[in-house]
Motif scaffolding. Structure first.
Motif, PDB file in Angstrom:
ATOM      1  N   ARG A 167       0.354  -0.976   0.168  1.00  0.00           N
ATOM      2  CA  ARG A 167       0.244  -0.132  -0.232  1.00  0.00           C
ATOM      3  C   ARG A 167       0.538   1.087   0.284  1.00  0.00           C
ATOM      4  O   ARG A 167       1.717   1.586   1.133  1.00  0.00           O
ATOM      5  CB  ARG A 167      -1.558  -0.142   1.555  1.00  0.00           C
ATOM      6  N   ARG A 209      -6.859   1.146  -3.864  1.00  0.00           N
ATOM      7  CA  ARG A 209      -8.562   0.939  -3.809  1.00  0.00           C
ATOM      8  C   ARG A 209      -8.956  -0.322  -4.193  1.00  0.00           C
ATOM      9  O   ARG A 209      -9.509  -1.459  -3.530  1.00  0.00           O
ATOM     10  CB  ARG A 209      -9.499   2.193  -3.906  1.00  0.00           C
ATOM     11  N   ARG A 210      -8.480  -0.915  -5.610  1.00  0.00           N
ATOM     12  CA  ARG A 210      -8.512  -1.914  -6.388  1.00  0.00           C
ATOM     13  C   ARG A 210      -7.159  -2.621  -6.607  1.00  0.00           C
ATOM     14  O   ARG A 210      -7.150  -3.631  -7.009  1.00  0.00           O
ATOM     15  CB  ARG A 210      -8.748  -1.092  -7.525  1.00  0.00           C
TER      16      ARG A 210
END
Length: 286
Positions: free
Chosen positions: A59, A74-75
């Motif tokens: 992340r 997010r995806r």
């Protein structure tokens, strides 16, 4: 090899920070589908962390990125379904005790169980076996690995493979899932000049066939690649010769050297093992 259209990859001021500082920072570039993307920089400058971030495995802490039109983080789960890992030390390494055949069978089984459709799972066993065999053969062909040329053919253990042969096997395993993007860490590590040329020719061929290739390298990146630099290096103007890439530009990455996060380097692989572990810890992954 029959492959879906590759995934475009973009990043804007992308950065990832671990407990000991920035793994990488201010990474900006754009590469179209079917590009050959080379990540170069000093060992410990966050190259592996960048590769894992762009494939949805880590992340980011700041900035923006998209892979295959899917926004990160997010995806990330969707990105992981279209982006396969080749060799990445500590993440997707080959098991030295297993044979080539065992690796291939295991990956085909996992792909059928977790990456295939329900309809495919319900097909007769003979059809499933034939489909898996065809997929393995296509992946081996695309990776340029002929098991018949190995010392014990498919029964050759990974520990007995040459470095370039192991790289080809890792790439073949990743291709079994027919990804839109394949990521390869240490693409040219411990290779002679001739072997390095072969490795880049392999990755270039995959990109030409439509699969986007993201490769970390120790030596200079090929001139026809979209070059992304990490660490203290700053350049602009690198371009991608792939016709499908629109507005490919060189990146200006990590305007400062890696912090103490990146000072501990595995002397055998050249991979920043502690920095990667710190970044994983910061993102809640193991």
């Amino acid at each position: 090899m029959d492959s879906p259209h590759g995934a475009a990859v973009t990043a804007g001021n992308l950065g990832l920070k671990g407990p000991r500082g920035w793994a990488f920072r201010e990474v900006t570039f754009s590469a179209g589908p079917g590009s050959l993307i080379a990540v170069e920089g000093p060992s410990g400058s966050g190259r592996t962390c960048l590769l894992l971030t762009l494939t949805g495995r880590m992340r980011p802490s700041e900035g923006s990125a998209e892979t295959g039109g899917l926004r990160l983080p997010r995806r990330a789960a969707a990105v992981r379904r279209i982006a396969a890992l080749g060799p990445v030390p500590g993440v997707s390494e080959l098991d030295p005790a297993l044979t080539v055949a065992e690796h291939l069978r295991e990956r085909a089984l996992l792909q059928r169980r977790y990456g295939g459709s329900l309809r495919a799972l319900l097909r007769p066993r003979r059809e499933r076996a034939a489909a898996a065999g065809a997929r393995i053969d296509a992946a081996l062909d695309a990776a340029g690995l002929d098991p018949a040329t190995l010392p014990k053919a498919e029964r050759t253990r990974v520990r007995d493979l040459e470095r370039l042969e192991a790289l080809r096997l890792s790439v073949a395993l990743a291709l079994i899932g027919r990804p839109a993007l394949i990521a390869v860490d240490d693409a040219d590590l411990k290779l002679s000049d001739a072997e390095r040329a072969e490795a880049w020719e392999l990755l270039r061929a995959l990109a030409a066939d439509g699969t986007t290739v993201l490769a970390v390298c120790s030596g200079p990146a090929p001139k026809d690649a979209v070059t992304v630099r990490t660490g203290a290096l700053r350049t602009t103007g690198a371009t991608n010769s792939t016709a499908s890439t629109a507005e490919s530009t060189g990146s200006t990455d990590a305007t400062e050297p890696a912090d103490s996060t990146d000072t501990n380097t595995d002397t055998d692989t050249g991979t920043n093992t502690e920095g990667t572990a710190d970044a994983f810890a910061a993102t809640g992954r193991s």
